[in-house]
Scaffold this motif. Structure first.
Motif, PDB file in Angstrom:
ATOM      1  N   ARG A  45       1.812   0.920   1.012  1.00 30.70           N
ATOM      2  CA  ARG A  45       2.775   0.284   1.933  1.00 30.70           C
ATOM      3  C   ARG A  45       2.169  -0.998   2.529  1.00 30.70           C
ATOM      4  O   ARG A  45       2.854  -1.997   2.699  1.00 30.70           O
ATOM      5  CB  ARG A  45       3.133   1.243   3.066  1.00 30.70           C
ATOM      6  CG  ARG A  45       4.032   2.349   2.649  1.00 30.70           C
ATOM      7  CD  ARG A  45       5.458   1.887   2.352  1.00 30.70           C
ATOM      8  NE  ARG A  45       6.085   2.816   1.423  1.00 30.70           N
ATOM      9  CZ  ARG A  45       6.225   2.596   0.136  1.00 30.70           C
ATOM     10  NH1 ARG A  45       5.797   1.477  -0.407  1.00 30.70           N
ATOM     11  NH2 ARG A  45       6.811   3.497  -0.632  1.00 30.70           N
ATOM     12  N   ALA A  46       0.886  -0.942   2.891  1.00 31.61           N
ATOM     13  CA  ALA A  46       0.244  -2.122   3.476  1.00 31.61           C
ATOM     14  C   ALA A  46       0.201  -3.264   2.475  1.00 31.61           C
ATOM     15  O   ALA A  46       0.299  -4.442   2.858  1.00 31.61           O
ATOM     16  CB  ALA A  46      -1.164  -1.773   3.946  1.00 31.61           C
ATOM     17  N   ALA A  47       0.067  -2.956   1.183  1.00 33.95           N
ATOM     18  CA  ALA A  47       0.036  -3.999   0.162  1.00 33.95           C
ATOM     19  C   ALA A  47       1.426  -4.543  -0.112  1.00 33.95           C
ATOM     20  O   ALA A  47       1.620  -5.748  -0.280  1.00 33.95           O
ATOM     21  CB  ALA A  47      -0.581  -3.439  -1.123  1.00 33.95           C
ATOM     22  N   GLN A  48       2.428  -3.657  -0.157  1.00 35.84           N
ATOM     23  CA  GLN A  48       3.780  -4.070  -0.519  1.00 35.84           C
ATOM     24  C   GLN A  48       4.563  -4.644   0.654  1.00 35.84           C
ATOM     25  O   GLN A  48       5.360  -5.567   0.481  1.00 35.84           O
ATOM     26  CB  GLN A  48       4.538  -2.882  -1.118  1.00 35.84           C
ATOM     27  CG  GLN A  48       3.989  -2.400  -2.452  1.00 35.84           C
ATOM     28  CD  GLN A  48       4.759  -1.205  -2.984  1.00 35.84           C
ATOM     29  OE1 GLN A  48       5.639  -0.655  -2.310  1.00 35.84           O
ATOM     30  NE2 GLN A  48       4.446  -0.804  -4.209  1.00 35.84           N
ATOM     31  N   SER A  49       4.351  -4.096   1.852  1.00 36.11           N
ATOM     32  CA  SER A  49       5.092  -4.552   3.035  1.00 36.11           C
ATOM     33  C   SER A  49       4.132  -4.676   4.210  1.00 36.11           C
ATOM     34  O   SER A  49       4.223  -3.931   5.195  1.00 36.11           O
ATOM     35  CB  SER A  49       6.208  -3.555   3.386  1.00 36.11           C
ATOM     36  OG  SER A  49       7.041  -3.301   2.286  1.00 36.11           O
ATOM     37  N   PRO A  50       3.194  -5.607   4.130  1.00 33.45           N
ATOM     38  CA  PRO A  50       2.153  -5.672   5.175  1.00 33.45           C
ATOM     39  C   PRO A  50       2.719  -5.854   6.575  1.00 33.45           C
ATOM     40  O   PRO A  50       2.174  -5.316   7.542  1.00 33.45           O
ATOM     41  CB  PRO A  50       1.298  -6.865   4.754  1.00 33.45           C
ATOM     42  CG  PRO A  50       2.157  -7.655   3.815  1.00 33.45           C
ATOM     43  CD  PRO A  50       3.031  -6.652   3.125  1.00 33.45           C
ATOM     44  N   ASP A  51       3.813  -6.622   6.695  1.00 34.99           N
ATOM     45  CA  ASP A  51       4.376  -6.885   8.013  1.00 34.99           C
ATOM     46  C   ASP A  51       5.476  -5.900   8.387  1.00 34.99           C
ATOM     47  O   ASP A  51       6.064  -5.997   9.476  1.00 34.99           O
ATOM     48  CB  ASP A  51       4.934  -8.310   8.075  1.00 34.99           C
ATOM     49  CG  ASP A  51       3.844  -9.353   7.860  1.00 34.99           C
ATOM     50  OD1 ASP A  51       2.701  -9.097   8.295  1.00 34.99           O
ATOM     51  OD2 ASP A  51       4.134 -10.400   7.243  1.00 34.99           O
ATOM     52  N   TRP A  87       3.580  -1.338  15.515  1.00 34.44           N
ATOM     53  CA  TRP A  87       2.459  -1.655  14.637  1.00 34.44           C
ATOM     54  C   TRP A  87       2.946  -1.671  13.188  1.00 34.44           C
ATOM     55  O   TRP A  87       3.734  -0.799  12.781  1.00 34.44           O
ATOM     56  CB  TRP A  87       1.352  -0.612  14.775  1.00 34.44           C
ATOM     57  CG  TRP A  87       0.594  -0.686  16.062  1.00 34.44           C
ATOM     58  CD1 TRP A  87      -0.598  -1.310  16.285  1.00 34.44           C
ATOM     59  CD2 TRP A  87       0.973  -0.110  17.327  1.00 34.44           C
ATOM     60  NE1 TRP A  87      -0.984  -1.161  17.602  1.00 34.44           N
ATOM     61  CE2 TRP A  87      -0.042  -0.431  18.260  1.00 34.44           C
ATOM     62  CE3 TRP A  87       2.069   0.638  17.756  1.00 34.44           C
ATOM     63  CZ2 TRP A  87       0.005  -0.020  19.593  1.00 34.44           C
ATOM     64  CZ3 TRP A  87       2.132   1.038  19.076  1.00 34.44           C
ATOM     65  CH2 TRP A  87       1.111   0.706  19.980  1.00 34.44           C
ATOM     66  N   SER A  88       2.477  -2.645  12.434  1.00 31.28           N
ATOM     67  CA  SER A  88       2.886  -2.768  11.033  1.00 31.28           C
ATOM     68  C   SER A  88       2.035  -1.863  10.151  1.00 31.28           C
ATOM     69  O   SER A  88       1.000  -1.328  10.570  1.00 31.28           O
ATOM     70  CB  SER A  88       2.738  -4.220  10.576  1.00 31.28           C
ATOM     71  OG  SER A  88       1.358  -4.566  10.487  1.00 31.28           O
ATOM     72  N   PHE A  89       2.467  -1.729   8.890  1.00 31.12           N
ATOM     73  CA  PHE A  89       1.689  -0.944   7.930  1.00 31.12           C
ATOM     74  C   PHE A  89       0.292  -1.536   7.762  1.00 31.12           C
ATOM     75  O   PHE A  89      -0.707  -0.801   7.695  1.00 31.12           O
ATOM     76  CB  PHE A  89       2.413  -0.900   6.585  1.00 31.12           C
ATOM     77  CG  PHE A  89       3.661  -0.054   6.604  1.00 31.12           C
ATOM     78  CD1 PHE A  89       3.575   1.324   6.623  1.00 31.12           C
ATOM     79  CD2 PHE A  89       4.919  -0.638   6.618  1.00 31.12           C
ATOM     80  CE1 PHE A  89       4.724   2.119   6.646  1.00 31.12           C
ATOM     81  CE2 PHE A  89       6.064   0.132   6.640  1.00 31.12           C
ATOM     82  CZ  PHE A  89       5.973   1.511   6.659  1.00 31.12           C
ATOM     83  N   ALA A  90       0.202  -2.862   7.692  1.00 31.34           N
ATOM     84  CA  ALA A  90      -1.102  -3.501   7.502  1.00 31.34           C
ATOM     85  C   ALA A  90      -2.000  -3.289   8.710  1.00 31.34           C
ATOM     86  O   ALA A  90      -3.213  -3.049   8.570  1.00 31.34           O
ATOM     87  CB  ALA A  90      -0.925  -4.994   7.230  1.00 31.34           C
TER      88      ALA A  90
END
Length: 777
Positions: free
Chosen positions: A24-30, A41-44
């Motif tokens: 998820r952090a790679a695909q939708s960091p924000d 808080w975002s996935f990243a």
């Protein structure tokens, strides 16, 4: 990723929670992941934070693969952050209920072998005390300074697979103390996938959870959020009065409720905004059959049943509208098989529900015998007695387990019994479930006391008070019944079926320590006794409990009656309905200076009565408190409110003087805020009232009276010197009488100047204008 029910039978493409977070952090960091209050808080951000914390666990705390790490926190963002960081370190998370006390906590830490406990400043002393009392080597880490900032944000290279143990999830079993279900990464990933697919969730949804994060439900909600890339809103706690306001505020499309939550929600007053929400679906467990359709109609979304256990995740789901109001839990999810078996293990239409498939725990931690008893040839024996319908749907009709399910909480009888039996006054105890209309079941304790101990109410209260110091509040018995002995089986276990039958035929001394005993009294003030605390309730809800002279005289009389300590150990003042009180009854306003003096004198009399008691007086401010009514609360020894509490002192705007000696009491409580409160006449909501000191605590509405009573009981221990302390801490009588004299003179001036009458006239003119505008609209 958006899922749909036709994908329920698929294997999740990502095998671990930590890999899901990285993806998820790679695909939708924000993309937003977690929302606590007004902060998101975002996935990243969570991916980076958890990686840093994982390094800290490994390098500073020496946590290795398979080590156990406790998490004892309320619903704050650090809870899921610590959880995911522990998993990145290859360790095993041990969720610990944040309300646990010494006995509960000591058991979990000893049983799990946790070496590190992440907690907060409020709980750190308790963790350290438990560690000092025999668990040397257990470290407490305060999450306020988790020490992760100096570490790299790249995940440590710890090998983690779907079969890696993720949690020791404690749950009350059929007998004995809580047992820890061993749950793997695969368990959580599959559970997230199944729930997301059953609900048809995707990245455009907004999820919400209100249960404590130490329970499995918020954790699987987090797994769902990771599965589909949707945000998860986490509330601090469940509040029946505020739940749907939060649903609207956050734009929630999906949530899960269980236990008593649906009933408590429905009992809230209807609101024109009830259907003004974005909900697409509500999952829940145990909807009252006759309430199901009404829940859907009121809030305008489908409510669908799930069945599962901590041991097995999700097993049954009812997605059909045809099941509404049927009591059916639906059909098995594609990854599960179910059988209904009789005592001999043969399939039957009515019997014990057994389950096989994935997800499933791998067993109970440190309990091979319990594991073998419950998991037989891969089949989980749930202990639930069910009936299978002609359509294959499952309906629960009872439980085989020796436990109490109180408002969604599973409470092992043996755990409570062991705590009670540690009391020197108790020879033996047996705990059973008592039916309850709201919570489903309540905790009842049969108690055999030692020789020379009286089986009376005072003994019951003292035993339960001591037990309450060791148990979480939800485990503390509400009912106590004394017995001379217990019927027993050949193996010397208490024969509880026979015990309950004997009690029904001829009960022993029985005490309800949780509800109110009503006493009929005339007038508009109702009197009730709760655990020997007098609860005085202003009872004119149709008039917002407005105070006329007769009501004030009656209130002062009752305060004096119960204030000498002979009939009650303390007093709680509250209101019926949505208002504490609207203050002076403006339909019965003074028409002469003599009436003004009478009005002020009756308010003064309440103040004298409260300040002259020898017992604590607690204001349970359930809603709006206006004018003289809000000032009555200032005389009390503490003020406890709810989120709906609101203070309003409109006297200055109406040309009326403050009464009830608040010229002394208000500055004493809120200091520099007193001028603004009186001269500016603002409406002060609960949070602001707490900040400036008008309120001392805020609790949920359903807990208000019980918490106020608990406060009185806590302040009046056996052999106390409460009366002496009250006399020392309260304002002195001469100080109050001098204030009365000043206020009486001010009242005379407002009357003679015409400001009093003009202010009242403006009030009624405004009301009439508002009414005409409402009619024309």
């Amino acid at each position: 990723m958006k899922l749909s029910p036709d994908r329920l039978g698929e294997d999740p493409p990502v095998p671990t929670l930590t890999a899901l977070l990285a993806e998820r952090a790679a695909q939708s960091p924000d993309g937003e992941f977690l929302r606590f209050g007004d902060r998101a808080w975002s996935f990243a951000e969570i991916d980076t934070w958890t990686s840093r914390l994982a390094h800290r666990l490994i390098e500073t705390d020496g946590v290795g693969i398979g080590d156990r790490v406790g998490i004892m926190l309320p619903n704050v963002v650090h809870w899921p952050v610590v959880w995911l960081a522990v998993l990145k370190a290859g360790a095993v998370a041990v969720p610990i209920n944040a309300v646990y006390r010494q006995a509960d906590l000591a058991f979990v830490l000893k049983d799990s072998g946790a070496r590190v406990v992440f907690t907060d400043g409020d709980r750190t002393p308790l963790v350290r005390k438990v560690a000092d009392d025999g668990l040397a080597g257990v470290r407490a880490v305060d999450v306020a300074e988790d020490g992760s900032a100096g570490y790299t944000g790249t995940a440590p290279g710890i090998p983690v697979t779907g079969e890696t143990l993720a949690n020791l999830q404690y749950t009350s079993g059929t007998t004995g103390f809580p047992k820890a279900c061993m749950l793997t990464h695969d368990y959580w990933v599959r559970l997230g996938w199944l729930c997301a697919a059953a609900a048809g969730l995707g990245p455009d949804d907004v999820l919400l959870t209100a249960q404590p994060f130490s329970y499995m439900d918020p954790q699987w909600n987090a797994a769902v959020a990771l599965t589909v890339g949707a945000p998860l809103v986490v509330l601090p706690r469940f509040s029946a009065s505020g739940f749907f306001a939060d649903v609207r505020r956050h734009g929630v499309t999906f949530c899960y409720v269980l236990g008593a939550m649906p009933t408590l929600l429905y009992k809230q007053p209807p609101d024109p905004a009830d259907r003004d929400n974005d909900l697409r679906l509500v999952f829940c467990s145990g909807i009252p059959v006759d309430l199901h359709a009404r829940l859907e109609e009121r809030w305008g979304a489908p409510w669908r049943e799930l069945y599962g256990m901590t041991e097995s995740g999700i097993d049954l789901v009812s997605l059909s509208a045809d099941a509404v109001g049927s009591g059916s839990l639906g059909l098995p999810v594609p990854t599960k098989q179910v059988r209904v078996v009789d005592q001999d293990g043969a399939e039957a239409r009515r019997g014990e529900l057994t389950i096989k498939g994935k997800p499933m725990m791998t067993g109970y931690w440190n309990r091979p015998e319990d594991t073998a008893r419950v998991l037989r040839d891969g089949w989980l024996h749930t202990g639930d007695v069910v009936v299978r319908g002609l359509d294959g749907g499952i309906r629960i009709v009872g439980r085989m387990k020796d436990m109490v399910r109180r408002g969604g909480e599973n409470i092992a009888s043996a755990e409570v019994e062991a705590t009670l039996e540690r009391d020197a006054a108790v020879v033996a105890a047996a705990v059973v479930a008592e039916p309850d209309d709201v919570l489903g079941e309540e905790v009842k304790a049969f108690v055999q006391v030692a020789d020379g101990v009286a089986p009376d109410r005072a003994t019951a209260e003292s035993i339960i008070e001591r037990a309450g110091a060791q148990l979480a509040r939800f485990k503390v018995p509400r009912y106590v019944e004394f017995v001379e002995d217990f019927p027993r089986t050949p193996s010397e276990r208490v024969a509880k079926t026979e015990l309950k039958a004997r009690a029904a035929a001829g009960p022993g001394p029985r005490y309800d320590l949780g509800t109110r005993r009503a006493t009929s009294v005339p007038g508009s003030v109702r009197v009730e006794l709760v655990r020997d605390v007098a609860v005085l309730t202003l009872s004119r809800p149709g008039k917002l409990n407005a105070l006329d002279v007769a009501t004030r005289l009656r209130l002062a009389e009752l305060v004096r009656e119960f204030g000498d300590g002979r009939k009650a150990r303390g007093i709680v003042l509250t209101g019926e309905g949505r208002a504490f009180s609207a203050g002076e009854d403006l339909r019965a306003v003074p028409t002469s200076l003599a009436d003004v003096r009478t009005a002020f004198e009756t308010f003064h009399d309440i103040t004298r009565a409260i300040l002259g008691t020898e017992v604590p007086v607690v204001a349970a401010v359930n809603g709006l408190a206006v004018g003289g009514a809000s000032e009555i609360t200032l005389c009390c020894d503490t003020r406890i409110g709810t989120p709906a509490t609101e203070y309003y002192q409109p006297e200055n705007g109406r040309g009326i003087t403050i009464s009830n000696a608040s010229s002394v009491l208000l500055p004493r409580l809120i200091r520099g805020h007193a001028m603004r409160t009186v001269l500016g006449s603002p409406r002060i909501p609960a949070a602001e009232a707490l900040r400036i000191g008008l309120l001392d605590e805020i609790v949920e509405p359903e807990n208000l009276i019980s918490h106020a009573v608990d406060t009185v009981v806590r302040w009046t221990p056996e052999g106390n010197t409460t009366a002496l302390h009250l006399a020392l801490l309260r304002p002195q009588a001469d100080e109050i009488e001098a204030a009365f004299a000043r206020e009486d003179e001010a009242a005379r001036k407002t009357w003679e100047s015409g400001a009093f009458s003009a202010g009242i006239q403006r009030f009624w003119s405004t009301k009439a204008t508002d009414a005409r505008q409402e009619t024309s609209a």
